[in-house]
Design an enzyme around this catalytic site. Structure first.
Site: not given
Length: 156
Positions: A74, A109-110, A124
């Site tokens: 990227c 992709m970002e 999490d």
């Protein structure tokens, strides 16, 4: 395959491309379970580690800005806009990440990285309440700009 030359991986050459406005939207589904969703008050979820949604947005934004460090081929891009929409329902959340730039290559992709890491942050933050959380259906919703033109996924 644009990232393979002579059998070896390589970065696509964008040096001759002109800059233009580009956007991408990606989303992912996080199945939390109704017991966690029931804890929402004023559209905010407090987990044992703190505010879940705010933490997810911060983590996702950081990931958007670090995508070229995480995905080998990227290009580093000037991210000019990054926004998250988190939509709760009876059993989970849909996390939507929108990214924009005026560069030589797209921000798909970002957007995908931002949505993914935001979902991981939710996991999490909530895993102490439910180990059975599932993250699935990461996909590109839309993109605009660039040589390949615009793309809009078919609604499911």
């Amino acid at each position: 395959f644009t990232h393979v030359r002579d059998g070896l991986p390589s970065m696509v050459d964008v040096s001759a491309k002109g800059s233009n406005n580009r956007t991408a939207v990606a989303e992912v589904r996080v199945e939390l379970g109704s017991e966690i969703i029931a804890r929402f008050e004023n559209k905010e979820l407090q987990g044992p580690k703190g505010p879940v949604l705010q933490t997810a947005i911060i983590a996702g934004t950081m990931a958007v800005k670090k995508t070229s460090d995480l995905i080998p081929f990227c290009h580093p891009l000037p991210v000019e806009h990054c926004a998250f929409e988190i939509i709760p329902d009876a059993t989970g959340l849909v996390i939507r990440c929108e990214v924009a730039t005026s560069g030589k290559t797209g921000v798909e992709m970002e957007a995908m990285t931002g949505a993914s890491v935001a979902a991981l942050a939710v996991y999490d933050m909530c895993k102490a309440m439910n180990k059975g959380i599932r993250i699935h259906d990461l996909h590109l919703v839309s993109k605009t700009g660039g040589k390949s033109g615009d793309y809009h996924a078919n609604p499911s």
